[in-house]
Design an enzyme around this catalytic site. Structure first.
Site, PDB file in Angstrom:
ATOM      1  CG  HIS A 258      44.518  48.170  36.557  1.00  0.00           C
ATOM      2  ND1 HIS A 258      44.831  48.164  37.888  1.00  0.00           N
ATOM      3  CD2 HIS A 258      45.106  47.069  36.033  1.00  0.00           C
ATOM      4  CE1 HIS A 258      45.581  47.082  38.162  1.00  0.00           C
ATOM      5  NE2 HIS A 258      45.768  46.409  37.052  1.00  0.00           N
ATOM      6  CD  GLU A 304      42.694  44.220  36.557  1.00  0.00           C
ATOM      7  OE1 GLU A 304      42.739  43.133  35.977  1.00  0.00           O
ATOM      8  OE2 GLU A 304      43.269  44.421  37.655  1.00  0.00           O
ATOM      9  CD  GLU A 305      44.591  44.383  40.666  1.00  0.00           C
ATOM     10  OE1 GLU A 305      44.134  43.236  40.589  1.00  0.00           O
ATOM     11  OE2 GLU A 305      45.742  44.674  40.290  1.00  0.00           O
ATOM     12  CG  ASP A 332      47.137  44.892  34.217  1.00  0.00           C
ATOM     13  OD1 ASP A 332      47.982  45.111  35.112  1.00  0.00           O
ATOM     14  OD2 ASP A 332      46.042  44.356  34.443  1.00  0.00           O
ATOM     15  CG  HIS A 402      47.548  40.644  43.031  1.00  0.00           C
ATOM     16  ND1 HIS A 402      46.494  39.846  42.655  1.00  0.00           N
ATOM     17  CD2 HIS A 402      47.654  41.597  42.076  1.00  0.00           C
ATOM     18  CE1 HIS A 402      45.973  40.292  41.516  1.00  0.00           C
ATOM     19  NE2 HIS A 402      46.669  41.354  41.137  1.00  0.00           N
TER      20      HIS A 402
HETATM   21 ZN   LIG Z   1      46.805  44.645  36.901  1.00  0.00          ZN
END
Ligand SMILES: [Zn+2]
Length: 447
Positions: A258, A304-305, A332, A402
């Site tokens: 992604h 994607e997030e 990922d 993140h």
């Molecule tokens: Zn990811």
């Protein structure tokens, strides 16, 4: 000597094995690309200028690499962060403390000053009943290993709605992290349509410990203010590059990653590294003397997030050909040392693929029992596409996941190149094997 070399690479032509593995390990292209994506473009949250720049950058690079490249439009949520502060208020019982917080993705903005109630699960909110009304819910947990993420992520995704429904005014979540130097880790929260929306933020694990200690001694009041907001949906795109199959161009091997990232950092590990790996695999396969039998499709998914619009959009746009998707892989899981290749396939799939992976023996990467998947591939679940993963060591994946620490310095160029080599060999094998993998059984229902 020649015989030994042939045995070592199995059915893969030696010059192909050399070009894919040797090429990935020596080219330096994957890391150079990742550096461009992180240092020159930076954070790439859906709808942001960085995401738009990444789409154009990836399109150009895939074209330069000799792939037939295009974009496929998708509408994406456009959420922006803003100022965010929180503090434990001073009281006769103790001093005040600033808290290291960051809003959960897609949270509403707003502010609240209230007493804190600690909870250990979403289910506990209902049990607490009236004790939650008018309070700030603090979700605490014991995440200490990567496997814990799945156990506790429900508190991030659904804790705010459960709390809003119970009358809470805001939510603080202990960061879902395996390490921290007081950096909060964001991630998506999903508001139920029928629940009151409350502002929700992650707090660093250190500050979560502080909250917990203070709550043992008496009431704690917190003031929180989040400036984040949701803007109208934005135009964006998945980026796709193809090496057309020489015999069966309608059969597709998909390798994806992604392109979007969270906004707090460069998204080097999540998922710039995956983007760099699959682009490098595509570049190397496009450079072979003879194209593989089937079509190789590199898909760089958007969003994607915080919405999965790219994965959903791809599955919808390609519905008619998903039955001819013979395998799909999403990179990922970071870029640490690759350990194994895992398959979700029907009976006999592992035995079919195994000899084709002999070029990876030199990297100590082996086919092993396990499972494969990727968030952007889940919207095509119904088509029962065989799934493949190159599985890296994820011990430290959630240390930076993140958070503001997801920066290029965390990436080891050699491990990145090894991952790219493994993906290149796996993708080539799936596109070149005489037969295709048997399709897997339907996933058991989770509810
Ligand atoms: Zn990811």
């Amino acid at each position: 000597m020649l015989l030994a070399l042939l045995l070592a690479v199995g059915p893969v032509p030696p010059e192909v094995a050399q070009k894919l593995v040797g090429g990935a390990l020596t080219s330096g292209v994957a890391y150079a690309r990742l550096q461009e994506l992180t240092d020159a473009i930076g954070a790439r949250l859906s709808g942001s200028p960085g995401a738009a720049a990444a789409v154009q950058w990836a399109l150009k690079k895939l074209q330069q690499d000799g792939l037939a490249a295009r974009t496929e439009a998708v509408k994406v949520p456009h959420w922006v962060r803003g100022e965010e502060t929180a503090e434990i208020l001073a009281s006769p019982a103790g001093i005040g403390h600033r808290l290291a917080v960051t809003a959960l993705g897609n949270s509403i903005g707003g502010s609240a000053t209230a007493e804190v109630v600690e909870a250990r699960s979403v289910a506990e909110i209902a049990a607490l009943g009236a004790a939650v009304r008018g309070k700030i819910v603090f979700f605490n947990h014991t995440m200490s290993a990567p496997a814990d993420y799945g156990k506790f992520v429900e508190m991030r995704s659904h804790g705010p709605s459960a709390s809003g429904r119970a009358g809470a005014v805001a939510v603080l979540l202990r960061s879902l992290a395996t390490a921290s130097f007081r950096s909060p880790h964001t991630g998506l929260t999903i508001y139920d349509a029928d629940a009151p929306r409350v502002p929700a933020a992650a707090v660093s694990t250190e500050d979560a410990d502080l909250l917990h200690r203070l709550l043992q001694r008496g009431p704690v009041r917190v003031r929180i203010a989040l400036g984040c907001r949701m803007l109208p949906d934005a135009d964006s795109a998945n980026v796709i590059g193809e090496v057309r199959g020489r015999e069966k161009p309608d059969e597709v091997v998909l390798i994806g990653a992604h392109l979007d990232s969270w906004d707090l950092a460069q998204g080097a590990n999540d998922d710039g590294a995956g983007v760099a790996m699959v682009m490098e695999a595509g570049r190397l396969i496009a450079s072979l003397q003879q194209r593989p039998r089937r079509t190789l499709r590199v898909v760089l998914f958007m969003n994607e997030e915080n919405g999965l619009a790219g994965g959903k959009g791809y599955a919808a746009a390609h519905q008619a050909e998903l039955g001819r998707h013979v395998a799909a892989l999403e990179a990922d899981s970071g870029a640490d040392r690759p350990l194994s290749v895992r398959l979700r396939t029907g009976e006999g799939g592992n035995a079919m693929l195994a000899p084709w992976l002999l070029p990876l023996e030199s990297l100590d990467i082996h086919l092993e029992e396990g499972d494969a998947g990727g968030a952007d591939l889940t919207p095509m679940d119904g088509a029962l596409v065989p799934l493949v993963s190159v599985h890296p060591d994820v011990t430290h994946y959630f240390d930076i996941h993140h958070s503001a620490a997801d920066t290029l310095d965390k990436i080891d160029p050699e491990n990145l190149a090894k991952n790219a080599a493994a993906i290149a060999v796996v993708a080539y094998a799936l596109a070149e094997m005489p037969a295709t993998l048997p399709r897997p059984a339907a996933r058991p229902a989770t509810h």
